[in-house]
Design an enzyme around this catalytic site. Structure first.
Site, PDB file in Angstrom:
ATOM      1  CG  HIS A 265      -0.250   0.065   2.522  1.00 41.18           C
ATOM      2  ND1 HIS A 265       0.282  -1.039   3.133  1.00 41.18           N
ATOM      3  CD2 HIS A 265       0.018   1.116   3.357  1.00 41.18           C
ATOM      4  CE1 HIS A 265       0.828  -0.700   4.274  1.00 41.18           C
ATOM      5  NE2 HIS A 265       0.702   0.612   4.438  1.00 41.18           N
ATOM      6  CG  ASP A 267       1.703   5.013   4.659  1.00 38.82           C
ATOM      7  OD1 ASP A 267       1.121   3.919   4.550  1.00 38.82           O
ATOM      8  OD2 ASP A 267       2.713   5.180   5.371  1.00 38.82           O
ATOM      9  NE  ARG A 333       6.938  -5.838  12.222  1.00 39.75           N
ATOM     10  CZ  ARG A 333       6.474  -4.629  11.895  1.00 39.75           C
ATOM     11  NH1 ARG A 333       5.333  -4.188  12.412  1.00 39.75           N
ATOM     12  NH2 ARG A 333       7.154  -3.866  11.045  1.00 39.75           N
TER      13      ARG A 333
END
Length: 357
Positions: A265, A267, A333
């Site tokens: 993607h 931003d 994570r």
């Protein structure tokens, strides 16, 4: 087994195997009747055979159901929405889900074992910024990506991570990606989001202290100043914007589209207000989790950043920095995404212990 099949989510593979109504069922019934009339075997033998057939049918049905449940693990009800799948939604040969194709050139921009004072790679700016209002002294004219281990210490990253852990312990996604936004109060809970400020009210002060929020603000300001320094702009011309949030990722299969963090993607395309994006990593690649590397997807190769606690990755938010995150294969994570806009109308305040900003 029939009731269990009906309980499965409706999807392309939900229909059971074998012929159904209008697909030869009557023909099979007639043939079975003829065979029974001509069958000279004793009734006890036929009953035993029938029991064996029923047993194997049940066992086979169980295997089919188990297979379906296994293959559908991580798929939202009704399948993955078409607009969430990059390209035609079919992985290229040799591409592990959420991973890097085996035949692609991959360069490591920052190894976990590196301690980087500053590393910056300039790239040509895309045209994404032309479709938005420009702000002198802020809108990117110099574009690129940087990594530094010299802004936030590991000890500070550990303290920030504890804030994230306390907040996310109040909820959490059913899938592999959970979000906590201290600005809006958004918190993943099951397959949905709740507002933790409305849920807990004044009790929020028992969960997050003013010291927590002071550290959060200080870290945000230092990252903002470093971005401004590298790109040659004034930090006062940058405005914190939404969404800015903690993320916790693990190997649990996705249950909704919100859990599918691994798709490529841009931003600026996803969030028009973004001009500069940063990530502060709160855990270590290959020590706390596997997979989960940040990948810049350039035309000639992939450039990866291996997370390490206290490391800041930052970049201009346009198409020049198409990116994704590898799917986490094990462990957990943690990171925080901190985003900035040049448009004051998209600015948001820092959160505080008394509630939303």
């Amino acid at each position: 087994m029939a009731p269990q099949r009906r309980a499965l989510p409706r999807g392309p593979d939900s229909a059971g195997p074998g012929p159904g109504p209008g697909r030869g069922g009557r023909r099979h019934s007639s043939a079975r009747k003829g065979r029974l009339q001509q069958d000279p075997r004793p009734r006890w033998l036929k009953a035993a055979i029938l029991l064996l057939l029923l047993f194997f049918a049940a066992a086979g049905g169980g295997l089919v159901l188990w297979s379906r449940l296994s293959t559908q693990d991580g798929i939202p009800e009704g399948g993955i929405p078409a607009d969430k799948i990059p390209g035609d939604g079919i992985p290229a040969e040799g591409v592990p889900e959420g991973g890097i194709p085996a035949d692609e050139v991959t360069e490591v921009l920052a190894h976990r074992s590196d301690t980087l004072q500053d590393k910056f790679v300039e790239v040509p700016c895309s045209e994404d910024y032309e479709s938005h209002k420009r702000f002198a002294g802020c809108t990117p004219r110099k574009c690129g990506r940087g990594v530094t281990d010299a802004v936030i210490t590991r000890e500070e990253a550990e303290r920030i991570r504890r804030i994230a852990e306390r907040g996310l312990a109040l909820g959490g996604s059913d899938g592999g990606a959970s979000i906590l936004d201290l600005h809006s109060g958004a918190l993943s809970l099951g397959k949905h989001f709740v507002n933790l400020y409305r849920y807990f009210g004044d009790k929020i002060q028992d969960i997050f202290t003013e010291e927590d929020f002071a550290l959060y603000r200080d870290v945000r300001q230092r990252i903002q100043q470093r971005i401004a320094q590298v790109f040659g702009i004034s930090s006062s011309a940058m405005y914190l914007t939404k969404p800015t949030f903690f993320s916790r990722m693990n190997s649990t299969g996705a249950k909704t589209a919100h859990d599918e963090y691994w798709h490529p993607h841009v931003d600026k395309v996803t969030y028009g207000s973004f001009d500069y994006t940063s990530l502060l990593y709160l855990s270590d690649y290959s020590k706390d989790f596997g997979g989960g590397r940040f990948v810049f997807m350039d035309a000639d190769s992939n450039k990866t950043v291996e997370p390490r606690a206290g490391r800041v990755s930052f970049f201009t938010s346009g198409s020049e920095n198409l990116h994704r995150v590898e799917r986490v294969s094990w462990g957990t994570r943690f990171a925080i995404t901190i985003s900035f806009s040049c448009d004051p109308q998209h600015g948001i305040g820092d959160p505080g212990a008394t509630g939303q900003p």
